[in-house]
Design an enzyme around this catalytic site. Sequence first.
Site, PDB file in Angstrom:
ATOM      1  N   ILE A  87       0.805  -1.233   0.000  1.00 26.47           N
ATOM      2  CA  ILE A  87       0.000   0.000   0.000  1.00 26.47           C
ATOM      3  C   ILE A  87       0.831   1.272   0.000  1.00 26.47           C
ATOM      4  O   ILE A  87       0.293   2.365   0.037  1.00 26.47           O
ATOM      5  CB  ILE A  87      -1.010   0.031   1.175  1.00 26.47           C
ATOM      6  CG1 ILE A  87      -0.314  -0.212   2.523  1.00 26.47           C
ATOM      7  CG2 ILE A  87      -2.133  -0.954   0.954  1.00 26.47           C
ATOM      8  CD1 ILE A  87      -1.246  -0.100   3.725  1.00 26.47           C
ATOM      9  N   GLY A 133       7.751   4.923   1.818  1.00 22.02           N
ATOM     10  CA  GLY A 133       8.155   6.264   2.239  1.00 22.02           C
ATOM     11  C   GLY A 133       9.562   6.218   2.774  1.00 22.02           C
ATOM     12  O   GLY A 133      10.263   5.219   2.610  1.00 22.02           O
ATOM     13  N   VAL A 135       8.606   0.296   3.801  1.00 28.94           N
ATOM     14  CA  VAL A 135       7.464  -0.146   2.996  1.00 28.94           C
ATOM     15  C   VAL A 135       6.255  -0.392   3.886  1.00 28.94           C
ATOM     16  O   VAL A 135       6.391  -0.832   5.023  1.00 28.94           O
ATOM     17  CB  VAL A 135       7.834  -1.448   2.233  1.00 28.94           C
ATOM     18  CG1 VAL A 135       6.647  -1.975   1.442  1.00 28.94           C
ATOM     19  CG2 VAL A 135       9.013  -1.191   1.294  1.00 28.94           C
ATOM     20  N   ASP A 183       4.872  16.828  12.813  1.00 31.42           N
ATOM     21  CA  ASP A 183       4.884  16.623  11.361  1.00 31.42           C
ATOM     22  C   ASP A 183       3.461  16.477  10.836  1.00 31.42           C
ATOM     23  O   ASP A 183       3.180  15.621   9.997  1.00 31.42           O
ATOM     24  CB  ASP A 183       5.723  15.392  10.994  1.00 31.42           C
ATOM     25  CG  ASP A 183       6.067  15.339   9.503  1.00 31.42           C
ATOM     26  OD1 ASP A 183       6.183  16.426   8.893  1.00 31.42           O
ATOM     27  OD2 ASP A 183       6.219  14.233   8.966  1.00 31.42           O
TER      28      ASP A 183
END
Length: 361
Positions: A10, A13, A17, A123
């Site tokens: 899905i 980044g 994974v 963030d």
Amino acid sequence: MDKYELVKDIGAGNFGVARLMRVKNSKELVAMKYIERGPKIDENVAREIINHRSLRHPNIIRFKEVVLTPTHIAIAMEYAAGGELFERICSAGRFSEDEARYFFQQLISGVSYCHAMQICHRDLKLENTLLDGSPAPRLKICDFGYSKSSLLHSMPKSTVGTPAYIAPEVLSRGEYDGKMADVWSCGVTLYVMLVGAYPFEDQEDPKNFKKTIQRIMAVKYKIPDYVHISQDCKHLLSRIFVTNSNKRITIGDIKKHPWFLKNLPRELTEIAQAAYFRKENPTFSLQSVEEIMKIVEEAKTPARVSRSIGAFGWGGGEDAEGKEEDAEEEVEEVEEEEDEEDEYDKTVKQVHASMGEVRVS
């Protein structure tokens, strides 16, 4: 890992994974985030897991457990079938004021809870806000990799976060109140939902980081003429986008603002939310902090054999080889993204050098 079976990949980044997994017995779907064993398992990873484990709120992705594999540490969490809020905005272009408020109310509700638990996210961005699969989507905050807990750590000092969302005081590179920096990021999220663009980027030159940083420091933004929003909404944005964080509106005052209170769902009212702030509330995870830290420590030891993430052995079958190739491609993409981020960090440093020491008045 025997209790899970692979459904599909899905995403990828800087962390590694992500895969959609199914619990074999219950058929429950979970999102599994994989981080390679070895040097990538640092204090940020440990902090993310411990902070995330402590949170129990409907607007925060539920942490389930952490599992060690021969090659990776795997973090199992609630699966949000609706995808990223970012994707929804990309499809829509921008939201109506009512729809933006609907999601902003949920965002503030989740952030308020984090802050009450003495955790600042640091963030917050559209990509870190997911949606469940319900017709009236529930917003879910995720990714606590940069979060800081004031119960465990000193004041944040490092410059982290996504450029477009970074508060002026974070760019100043001194100590700052992480909770107030989160307020700024929530304001950027609201603006993007309403306008369909970032408030401090030059639309004709969006990759000019120096210009973006200068605009952030000067709080230079405007609502385009084609965007029609109420005076209350404009007022709230003007109270969020304040250079001096001591004069910026707090989360508590946002929750009292007339624009925020309009059409506030019953489950987001102070009375309904009180249930989530009880100290005796159990966590979603059955794993203790001690168990988790033991796994994290073990994960610091690199894998003996270099193996792609596709070789974990779930599902096997004829397409296992293809999945392994796909996974290797994903890992390559991750490495490319990391290189890009490193390049951005260099650029920010160059901007700081060219601008001199940035100060917040």
